[in-house]
Design a protein around this motif. Structure first.
Motif, PDB file in Angstrom:
ATOM      1  N   VAL A 360       0.867  -1.179   0.000  1.00 56.30           N
ATOM      2  CA  VAL A 360       0.000   0.000   0.000  1.00 56.30           C
ATOM      3  C   VAL A 360       0.900   1.224   0.000  1.00 56.30           C
ATOM      4  N   VAL A 361       0.661   2.162  -0.910  1.00 51.07           N
ATOM      5  CA  VAL A 361       1.529   3.346  -0.950  1.00 51.07           C
ATOM      6  C   VAL A 361       1.365   4.139   0.338  1.00 51.07           C
ATOM      7  N   PRO A 362       2.472   4.577   0.931  1.00 46.61           N
ATOM      8  CA  PRO A 362       2.392   5.318   2.189  1.00 46.61           C
ATOM      9  C   PRO A 362       2.052   6.784   1.947  1.00 46.61           C
ATOM     10  N   GLY A 363       1.677   7.462   3.008  1.00 48.41           N
ATOM     11  CA  GLY A 363       1.378   8.888   2.920  1.00 48.41           C
ATOM     12  C   GLY A 363       1.215   9.481   4.300  1.00 48.41           C
ATOM     13  N   ALA A 364       1.272  10.798   4.364  1.00 45.33           N
ATOM     14  CA  ALA A 364       1.082  11.513   5.620  1.00 45.33           C
ATOM     15  C   ALA A 364      -0.382  11.915   5.759  1.00 45.33           C
ATOM     16  N   ILE A 365      -0.877  11.970   6.983  1.00 44.06           N
ATOM     17  CA  ILE A 365      -2.247  12.411   7.243  1.00 44.06           C
ATOM     18  C   ILE A 365      -2.243  13.939   7.339  1.00 44.06           C
ATOM     19  N   GLY A 366      -3.097  14.559   6.563  1.00 41.93           N
ATOM     20  CA  GLY A 366      -3.184  16.010   6.569  1.00 41.93           C
ATOM     21  C   GLY A 366      -4.621  16.480   6.460  1.00 41.93           C
ATOM     22  N   THR A 367      -4.792  17.770   6.269  1.00 38.57           N
ATOM     23  CA  THR A 367      -6.127  18.353   6.137  1.00 38.57           C
ATOM     24  C   THR A 367      -6.174  19.230   4.890  1.00 38.57           C
ATOM     25  N   ARG A 368      -7.213  19.040   4.106  1.00 39.55           N
ATOM     26  CA  ARG A 368      -7.448  19.871   2.924  1.00 39.55           C
ATOM     27  C   ARG A 368      -8.934  20.168   2.843  1.00 39.55           C
ATOM     28  N   GLU A 369      -9.252  21.444   2.726  1.00 37.18           N
ATOM     29  CA  GLU A 369     -10.651  21.874   2.601  1.00 37.18           C
ATOM     30  C   GLU A 369     -11.524  21.293   3.709  1.00 37.18           C
ATOM     31  N   GLY A 370     -10.960  21.258   4.921  1.00 34.02           N
ATOM     32  CA  GLY A 370     -11.703  20.784   6.071  1.00 34.02           C
ATOM     33  C   GLY A 370     -11.846  19.282   6.170  1.00 34.02           C
ATOM     34  N   GLN A 371     -11.130  18.526   5.325  1.00 31.01           N
ATOM     35  CA  GLN A 371     -11.225  17.073   5.318  1.00 31.01           C
ATOM     36  C   GLN A 371      -9.898  16.445   5.726  1.00 31.01           C
ATOM     37  N   SER A 372      -9.972  15.299   6.407  1.00 34.63           N
ATOM     38  CA  SER A 372      -8.778  14.518   6.681  1.00 34.63           C
ATOM     39  C   SER A 372      -8.407  13.755   5.415  1.00 34.63           C
TER      40      SER A 372
END
Length: 394
Positions: A360-372
């Protein structure tokens, strides 16, 4: 936020699967044969008293056995591509009667067959009244697998509930399945549904929204642009189709490393071997809240379900492939041709399921336009780059 599922085949393959499950790369795709047949003179000697050699097979139709007789004993063999015709034109016919085994079925309305004889495998499609060889391998005839292009197939699990159209709901389960031209299934790459990417239709959003705004074509283009991996075809199903496929196969045998609890309060799997019915298989494909790594773990479990389908197909043997595809075909949609599906699924028997990487490709958890959201970085780009040739780790 809706959850989703992913088909097997198997897929496709796999699937796949499959399945697994199952638009090909134009630069790799074999060109149609200029002639639909290849002929090899028979080396059989006639006798006034001996019956002529023939090919027999319990439960297989007479016209299919006639095509197999031509293949093995020397004669005109109809083929689907020039590469298959060229390969069979070099075969060394056998001289005595022999028995074959296999299964027949249909795929997207086309009659299909998979026939085995010893270590040989023949993949056939019926065009009108004629059985044509679409691929396979024949070590007993000194012919090995004709050239088949490396392919990267996008398996899409839509969160569509009946009667919603699967192509206009969110694509919550996304996996690129690579099939190497020479070494079989080369890997499974899962893409978290919350990955924040540019959509093919414009703007940025979670990748699962691409199916809503752009349909399957838009989803394929979005994944190609976000990953850099050329996509040669797709398979897609929804909740109803996934459950129907699991039922048609009599369940899925799944080996779990740990117990997984459903958000609805019941245990989905226990550690060790589980026989999952449609309810539990779908629950495993959807569950994320009880996983320590959430959506990443869910995507990994979806890939593991695909590998479980590969294991089941391998245990059934290549002769059963046509029958398995016939059961699964009505419950998914694809842009792959019947010949491509047969050859892709036959790749399940080239290498073992244990040798198929599931990442599974990894990624960081962030926020965009009020969404996780999941923000893909260098780790994801590295895996995508590795998958471009259809094989992880090579």
């Amino acid at each position: 936020m809706s959850e989703s599922s992913l088909p097997r085949r198997t897929l496709l393959f796999g699937l796949v699967a499959a399945p697994l499950t199952v638009a090909a790369c134009s630069s790799d795709k074999p060109k149609p044969a200029s002639s639909s047949s290849t002929t090899t003179p028979s080396s059989t000697t006639s006798s006034a008293t001996a019956a002529p050699p023939k090919v027999t097979g319990a439960g297989l139709p007479a016209d299919l056995l006639s095509a197999m007789s031509a293949l093995y004993l020397g004669g005109r063999v109809s083929v689907t591509t020039a590469s298959v015709g060229a390969a069979l034109g070099k075969r060394k016919p056998r001289t005595g009667s022999l028995k074959v085994a296999g299964s027949t079925g249909t795929w997207q309305g086309s009659p299909i067959a998979t026939v085995v004889q010893g270590k040989d495998l023949t993949l056939l499609v019926k065009d009108g009244k004629t059985w044509k060889v679409a691929g396979g391998w024949w070590p007993s005839l000194k012919v090995y697998r004709p050239p088949f292009p490396t392919m990267r197939v996008l398996a899409i699990g839509s969160d569509a509930r009946n009667p919603q159209p699967v192509t206009k709901c969110r694509g919550d389960a996304l996996h690129i399945i690579g099939v190497d031209a020479k070494k079989g299934v080369g890997g499974i790459v899962g893409i978290p549904r919350d990955s924040w990417v540019p959509l093919s239709t414009g703007g940025n959003a979670k990748v699962n929204a691409s199916l809503v705004f752009g349909g399957v074509g838009g989803m394929v283009t979005t994944i190609e642009r976000a990953s850099g991996v050329p996509i040669d075809g797709y398979v897609i199903t929804g909740f109803k189709g996934f459950r129907a496929m699991v039922r048609s196969l009599g369940g899925i045998v799944f080996v779990a490393a740990r117990s997984v609890q459903s958000v609805d309060g019941y245990r989905i799997v226990k550690p060790g071997t589980n026989k999952l019915d449609a309810k539990h298989a779908l629950a495993l494909a959807r569950e994320r809240k009880h996983l320590p790594n959430g959506d990443f773990g869910r995507s990994a479990n979806q890939g593991a379900l695909i590998k479980a389908g590969i294991v089941m197909a391998r245990k059934a043997g290549p002769g059963a492939l046509a029958g398995l595809l016939s059961k699964m075909g009505p419950h998914l949609s694809t842009d792959l041709t019947v010949g491509e599906v047969l050859n892709l699924c036959a790749s399940l028997y080239v290498n073992t399921a244990a040798g198929v990487p599931n990442k599974v490709v990894p990624g960081a958890i962030g926020t965009r336009e009020g969404q996780s959201v999941v923000l893909l970085g260098s780790g994801a780009r590295s895996i995508f780059s590795d998958m471009k040739n259809g094989r992880l780790g090579a």
